[in-house]
Design an enzyme around this catalytic site. Structure first.
Site, PDB file in Angstrom:
ATOM      1  N   ASP A  29       0.839  -1.200   0.000  1.00  0.00           N
ATOM      2  CA  ASP A  29       0.000   0.000   0.000  1.00  0.00           C
ATOM      3  C   ASP A  29       0.875   1.251   0.000  1.00  0.00           C
ATOM      4  OD1 ASP A  29      -1.985  -1.787   0.160  1.00  0.00           O
ATOM      5  OD2 ASP A  29      -2.783  -1.127   2.099  1.00  0.00           O
ATOM      6  N   PHE A  32       2.225   1.898  -3.383  1.00  0.00           N
ATOM      7  CA  PHE A  32       1.129   2.387  -4.217  1.00  0.00           C
ATOM      8  C   PHE A  32       0.890   3.877  -3.921  1.00  0.00           C
ATOM      9  CE2 PHE A  32      -3.317   3.234  -5.172  1.00  0.00           C
ATOM     10  CZ  PHE A  32      -3.486   2.620  -6.398  1.00  0.00           C
ATOM     11  N   ASP A  33       0.840   4.199  -2.629  1.00  0.00           N
ATOM     12  CA  ASP A  33       0.614   5.592  -2.230  1.00  0.00           C
ATOM     13  C   ASP A  33       1.734   6.495  -2.735  1.00  0.00           C
ATOM     14  OD1 ASP A  33      -1.656   4.839  -1.010  1.00  0.00           O
ATOM     15  OD2 ASP A  33      -0.901   4.943   1.037  1.00  0.00           O
ATOM     16  N   LEU A 104     -36.414  -7.328 -13.625  1.00  0.00           N
ATOM     17  CA  LEU A 104     -36.591  -8.770 -13.800  1.00  0.00           C
ATOM     18  C   LEU A 104     -37.867  -9.229 -13.123  1.00  0.00           C
ATOM     19  CD1 LEU A 104     -32.972  -9.897 -12.888  1.00  0.00           C
ATOM     20  CD2 LEU A 104     -34.019 -10.047 -15.144  1.00  0.00           C
ATOM     21  N   GLU A 133     -26.287 -16.253 -12.025  1.00  0.00           N
ATOM     22  CA  GLU A 133     -25.456 -15.226 -11.377  1.00  0.00           C
ATOM     23  C   GLU A 133     -26.022 -14.901 -10.005  1.00  0.00           C
ATOM     24  OE1 GLU A 133     -25.771 -11.907 -14.019  1.00  0.00           O
ATOM     25  OE2 GLU A 133     -24.833 -12.969 -15.673  1.00  0.00           O
ATOM     26  N   LYS A 135     -27.626 -12.414  -7.439  1.00  0.00           N
ATOM     27  CA  LYS A 135     -28.400 -11.177  -7.535  1.00  0.00           C
ATOM     28  C   LYS A 135     -27.887 -10.248  -6.444  1.00  0.00           C
ATOM     29  CE  LYS A 135     -33.047  -9.463  -8.289  1.00  0.00           C
ATOM     30  NZ  LYS A 135     -32.907  -8.213  -7.586  1.00  0.00           N
ATOM     31  N   ASP A 137     -27.450  -7.130  -4.091  1.00  0.00           N
ATOM     32  CA  ASP A 137     -28.450  -6.259  -3.490  1.00  0.00           C
ATOM     33  C   ASP A 137     -27.888  -4.850  -3.357  1.00  0.00           C
ATOM     34  OD1 ASP A 137     -30.845  -5.569  -2.489  1.00  0.00           O
ATOM     35  OD2 ASP A 137     -30.562  -6.467  -0.516  1.00  0.00           O
ATOM     36  N   ARG A 156     -30.318   3.798 -12.815  1.00  0.00           N
ATOM     37  CA  ARG A 156     -31.418   3.212 -13.572  1.00  0.00           C
ATOM     38  C   ARG A 156     -32.556   4.221 -13.745  1.00  0.00           C
ATOM     39  NH1 ARG A 156     -36.074   0.318 -12.414  1.00  0.00           N
ATOM     40  NH2 ARG A 156     -36.633  -1.090 -14.099  1.00  0.00           N
ATOM     41  N   TYR A 245     -22.526  -7.146 -14.924  1.00  0.00           N
ATOM     42  CA  TYR A 245     -23.159  -8.388 -15.339  1.00  0.00           C
ATOM     43  C   TYR A 245     -23.872  -8.315 -16.691  1.00  0.00           C
ATOM     44  CZ  TYR A 245     -26.798  -5.929 -12.673  1.00  0.00           C
ATOM     45  OH  TYR A 245     -27.641  -4.983 -12.164  1.00  0.00           O
ATOM     46  N   LYS A 332     -35.650 -15.082  -5.836  1.00  0.00           N
ATOM     47  CA  LYS A 332     -35.318 -14.333  -4.616  1.00  0.00           C
ATOM     48  C   LYS A 332     -35.269 -15.275  -3.415  1.00  0.00           C
ATOM     49  CE  LYS A 332     -36.517 -10.126  -4.272  1.00  0.00           C
ATOM     50  NZ  LYS A 332     -35.995  -8.775  -4.212  1.00  0.00           N
ATOM     51  N   CYS A 426     -41.799  13.092  26.742  1.00  0.00           N
ATOM     52  CA  CYS A 426     -40.607  12.256  26.839  1.00  0.00           C
ATOM     53  C   CYS A 426     -40.777  11.209  27.945  1.00  0.00           C
ATOM     54  CB  CYS A 426     -39.387  13.139  27.139  1.00  0.00           C
ATOM     55  SG  CYS A 426     -37.907  12.174  27.439  1.00  0.00           S
ATOM     56  N   CYS A 429     -38.159  12.236  30.825  1.00  0.00           N
ATOM     57  CA  CYS A 429     -38.174  13.470  31.609  1.00  0.00           C
ATOM     58  C   CYS A 429     -39.494  14.215  31.564  1.00  0.00           C
ATOM     59  CB  CYS A 429     -37.040  14.395  31.163  1.00  0.00           C
ATOM     60  SG  CYS A 429     -37.387  15.186  29.576  1.00  0.00           S
ATOM     61  N   CYS A 444     -36.851  14.651  22.069  1.00  0.00           N
ATOM     62  CA  CYS A 444     -37.061  15.331  23.341  1.00  0.00           C
ATOM     63  C   CYS A 444     -36.154  16.563  23.315  1.00  0.00           C
ATOM     64  CB  CYS A 444     -36.683  14.425  24.507  1.00  0.00           C
ATOM     65  SG  CYS A 444     -36.544  15.357  26.047  1.00  0.00           S
ATOM     66  N   CYS A 450     -32.569  16.030  30.561  1.00  0.00           N
ATOM     67  CA  CYS A 450     -33.235  14.742  30.359  1.00  0.00           C
ATOM     68  C   CYS A 450     -32.204  13.646  30.647  1.00  0.00           C
ATOM     69  CB  CYS A 450     -33.740  14.672  28.917  1.00  0.00           C
ATOM     70  SG  CYS A 450     -34.433  13.083  28.470  1.00  0.00           S
TER      71      CYS A 450
HETATM   72  S1  IVH Z   1     -29.723  -8.371 -15.059  1.00  0.00           S
HETATM   73  C1  IVH Z   1     -32.834  -7.429 -18.004  1.00  0.00           C
HETATM   74  N1  IVH Z   1     -28.164  -9.452 -13.263  1.00  0.00           N
HETATM   75  O1  IVH Z   1     -31.802  -6.658 -10.142  1.00  0.00           O
HETATM   76  C2  IVH Z   1     -31.749  -7.711 -17.068  1.00  0.00           C
HETATM   77  N2  IVH Z   1     -29.657  -7.742 -12.562  1.00  0.00           N
HETATM   78  O2  IVH Z   1     -34.782  -6.663 -10.937  1.00  0.00           O
HETATM   79  C3  IVH Z   1     -31.672  -6.719 -15.987  1.00  0.00           C
HETATM   80  N3  IVH Z   1     -29.487  -7.181 -10.193  1.00  0.00           N
HETATM   81  O3  IVH Z   1     -32.198  -3.631 -11.858  1.00  0.00           O
HETATM   82  C4  IVH Z   1     -30.649  -6.888 -15.006  1.00  0.00           C
HETATM   83  N4  IVH Z   1     -27.886  -8.608  -9.699  1.00  0.00           N
HETATM   84  O4  IVH Z   1     -30.276  -3.799 -10.189  1.00  0.00           O
HETATM   85  C5  IVH Z   1     -29.120  -8.557 -13.502  1.00  0.00           C
HETATM   86  N5  IVH Z   1     -26.702 -10.504 -11.773  1.00  0.00           N
HETATM   87  C6  IVH Z   1     -27.648  -9.596 -12.025  1.00  0.00           C
HETATM   88  C7  IVH Z   1     -28.176  -8.759 -11.008  1.00  0.00           C
HETATM   89  C8  IVH Z   1     -29.186  -7.848 -11.326  1.00  0.00           C
HETATM   90  C9  IVH Z   1     -28.693  -7.651  -9.229  1.00  0.00           C
HETATM   91  C10 IVH Z   1     -30.512  -6.129  -9.988  1.00  0.00           C
HETATM   92  C11 IVH Z   1     -30.424  -4.976 -10.955  1.00  0.00           C
HETATM   93  C12 IVH Z   1     -31.715  -4.929 -11.666  1.00  0.00           C
HETATM   94  C13 IVH Z   1     -32.611  -5.707 -10.771  1.00  0.00           C
HETATM   95  C14 IVH Z   1     -33.645  -6.365 -11.641  1.00  0.00           C
END
Ligand code: IVH
Length: 718
Positions: A29, A32-33, A104, A133, A135, A137, A156, A245, A332, A426, A429, A444, A450
């Site tokens: 590091d 790098f710095d 989706l 893949e 998903k 969050d 988006r 993705y 999900k 409150c 108090c 409060c 308090c």
């Molecule tokens: S594909 C048409 N791949 O889920 C394809 N989405 O409900 C659209 N998301 O808006 C997205 N992981 O924010 C895709 N491996 C993944 C994902 C993914 C998370 C989210 C993404 C999207 C939402 C769709």
């Protein structure tokens, strides 16, 4: 020089990739710095060689109009992100997606997934391949690349139109600014997810709670909120991360999604290593089962699996419904939830006076832990769910750390139950609660009288990062408050061991230790004293900036809201909160007692590094490439000079950066004052290498206030 700059940029981009994407750094590091600092210095000295794609830009510049992406997405003709129109909400330009960002269809069971596969395979004889893949969050992002360079990044939004967040996205280190590879298309978009890793999320929430700000409910909200901050340098400190993705573009040479992901990896993008190609429903089911177990050990939040048809030809044939493609589906994971019973509700008062309803539940097993208490957020939430004591309630642990009540099982509601009332006074108090416009919480207002607020404030005052007084836990403090021995932090300084030793669980030895700790705290630097006061929204970092900027408590107390907001990292909300705190006579009385007790109310006189500027009055104006204004001001003093706020007849030097205020400029010209730039200034003070590679504002502030005191002989500051 130009070739050195280019070589450094390439080297740093490569190491960045090794570190953030491959997870296998080749250099330390510190090294790098050092390279980063060398590049930053060279770039500061050669503004004509500026490049918005330089790795130095990762720390984020808050200047507008500094090149690509600021309201214009690079502006190059034929840009894949299409046209921009000004004036969307939140201060971001609005961008129309060249290809809409779809959502989706969600499924929640293996049967639904089987239905999806059946629909896909209905009119094809091929053996269909799927790509599975994680998903992620977080929050979706679309990145535009043109000739291998990042030219735009958009949220988006409503799927058709999003916000241009290019400057913010540029600070995310796992997103490449420049790509490599012989097969790079001239233009394309790549979509993915911006997320906040769990560790960064916890750190951020701890900081926010400490500063009296509301914590983010989950990493997804934290990521989305961070991406919409107005200050790229603040975004840089949030520690966001990203996975990509989906590649989109005209005439791309890929037959399958997996080929396009492989190419994206080669070009330098971070594509998840957990992505797999599956050739049957069984393989998909196995992937889902494996991922459901794996996700608990991942350093970021995931909420399911996305299953996509691999062949682009088949994707095109399948087409889409009104809002989602027929070639992909999201499975999900079930939110982990359990049914419990609401035994009672406590309304707890925090150190900032915020009143939070906390549910006492019948103990229930949830996601591997026993849950007894759950968050109920605020009055609106209680009313929305129509919660009543005795109700059977659903408790959920999603991405959230604290479980929450998400619903009531009405069929099990006891016959005689009454709607829960949020208290109007409150619970601690009795003061009438207030609700600040636009905020969901009740407060409060009885700050200084308090008990839980007093205890909370003293506990914060003595905490390790504040005054660092050992031996005073919340229970002991509550006893001190209850017995009338302390009602403000200032009272700690008149405590004697004989007052403390009779308290339960405190012998003579610990009593003496506390008194000693209190005495020692008189040496704590000013910035930490400021933080210790517990002014709403003034966290550690802000306190350091305030100390570096105003230098003394008196200067701070005399500052107007406008002057406060003029300090680095201080916005209108923080400025108003400080002003309010320092206008309250009771607070001022506490401050006077703390001053009399010998606490540091001034940023320490820093050891002189040279007399290069002795006797010189210096005015700074504009913004500077290599240092913050506060750093430069600190350097002026360290070299014997004096900072002046305004140009006057006795001003000796005018240190001018970018965007100098026109009035100051005119006055300095009229008075014939000598102008110098940052480079000349550094030459004057004879500091050829004023950097140690620390690039974040946070660290700079730390340097400005505490490093100097600790290492006066070190000679290098920032
Ligand atoms: S594909 C048409 N791949 O889920 C394809 N989405 O409900 C659209 N998301 O808006 C997205 N992981 O924010 C895709 N491996 C993944 C994902 C993914 C998370 C989210 C993404 C999207 C939402 C769709």
């Amino acid at each position: 020089m130009e070739s050195r700059i280019r070589a450094l940029r390439e080297q740093l981009s490569r190491h960045n990739h090794k570190y953030y994407i491959d997870n296998s750094p080749e250099i330390s590091d510190a090294e790098f710095d050092r390279l980063m600092r060398e590049l930053a210095d060279l770039e500061a000295a050669h503004p004509e060689l500026d490049d918005p794609l330089s790795p130095t830009r990762r720390v984020g510049s808050d200047l507008t109009g500094d090149g690509v992406g600021t309201g214009g997405n690079g502006g190059s003709a034929g840009d894949v992100s299409g046209g921009f129109t000004a004036g969307s909400g939140g201060g971001f330009a609005s961008v129309v997606h060249r290809w809409p960002m779809l959502s989706l269809a969600n499924t929640y069971s293996m049967e639904d997934v089987a239905d999806f596969c059946r629909r896909v395979e209905a009119d094809t004889d091929e053996n269909v391949e799927y790509v599975c893949e994680l998903k992620f969050d977080g929050t979706a992002i679309s990145l535009s690349y043109h000739n291998g360079a990042l030219t735009g990044a958009a949220t988006r939004g409503d799927g058709v139109r999003g916000d241009d967040v290019t400057d913010n996205v540029r600070t995310i280190r796992s997103i490449p600014l420049k790509l490599s590879g012989g097969d790079l298309p001239a233009s394309f978009e790549i979509r993915g997810e911006i997320l906040m890793p769990l560790a960064a999320f916890e750190r951020l929430n701890a900081e926010r709670t400490e500063a009296g700000e509301a914590a983010f409910a989950n990493p997804r909200n934290a990521a989305a909120g961070s991406l919409k901050l107005q200050s790229p340098s603040a975004v840089a400190r949030r520690g966001l991360d990203a996975f990509l993705y989906g590649v989109a573009g005209d005439g791309l040479p890929f037959a399958t999604h997996s080929e396009s992901l492989d190419a994206a990896r080669r070009w330098g993008f971070r594509v998840s290593e957990h992505t797999r190609t599956c050739r049957s429903l069984d393989e998909i089911n196995a992937y889902i089962a494996k991922t459901d177990a794996l996700r608990h050990s991942l350093p970021y939040a995931t909420d399911g699996v996305v299953i996509k048809v691999n062949s682009f030809a088949l994707q095109r044939r399948l087409g889409m419904t009104a809002k989602s493609p027929r070639w992909a589906v999201a499975y999900k994971f079930a939110a982990e939830r359990a049914l419990s019973r609401l035994k009672s509700v406590e309304f707890s008062v925090g150190r900032t006076g915020a009143v939070t309803p906390v549910a006492n539940l019948e103990p229930v097993q949830l996601a591997g832990t026993t849950v007894r208490r759950a968050s109920m957020h605020n009055a609106d939430q209680i009313a929305l769910l129509d919660l009543r004591v005795g109700d059977a309630v659903w408790v959920e642990k999603g991405g959230e750390i604290i479980p929450k009540i998400t619903g009531v099982e009405l069929s099990e509601r006891p016959a005689e139950s009454a709607t829960l009332q949020f208290p109007t006074t409150c619970p601690a108090c009795g003061a009438a609660l207030v609700r600040i416009e636009g905020e969901a919480r009740h407060y409060c207002p009885n700050q200084n009288h308090c008990p839980p607020q007093i205890v909370g404030r003293i506990a914060h005052f003595v905490s390790r990062r504040a005054m660092d007084i050992d031996g005073l836990g919340e229970e002991t403090i509550a006893l001190l408050v209850a017995q009338g021995l302390a009602s403000t932090p200032a009272d700690l300084y008149s405590l004697r061991a004989a007052d403390l030793s009779p308290l339960p669980r405190l012998g003579e030895k610990s009593a003496a230790g506390i008194v000693e700790g209190v005495a020692r705290s008189r040496r704590v630097p000013f910035a930490r004293v400021l933080f210790a006061l517990g002014i709403r929204f003034v966290g550690e970092t802000t306190a350091r900036y305030l100390a570096a900027h105003f230098r003394t408590m008196d200067a701070l107390a005399a500052a107007s809201v406008e002057e406060l907001a003029g300090a680095e990292e201080v916005g209108a909300k923080i400025a108003a909160s400080i002003r309010e705190y320092l206008s309250d006579p009771e607070n001022l009385a506490i401050l006077e007692r703390l001053r009399a007790a010998g606490l540091r109310f001034e940023a320490e006189e820093t050891a002189r590094l040279s007399d290069a500027l002795a006797g010189k009055n210096i005015v700074l104006s504009g913004s500077f490439a290599g240092h913050s204004r506060d750093e430069l001001k600190a350097l002026v003093e360290l070299h014997g000079g004096k900072n002046q706020a305004a140009v006057a007849a006795n001003t000796d030097l005018f240190l001018a950066g970018d965007k100098v205020g026109p009035a100051k400029l005119a006055k300095a010209r009229k008075l014939n004052i000598e102008f110098i730039d940052e480079e000349r200034f550094i030459e004057l003070i004879g500091d050829k290498n004023p950097g140690d590679g620390e690039t974040t504002g946070d660290k700079k502030a730390a340097a400005a206030d505490s490093k100097i005191e600790k290492n006066p002989s070190q000679g290098r500051l920032f």
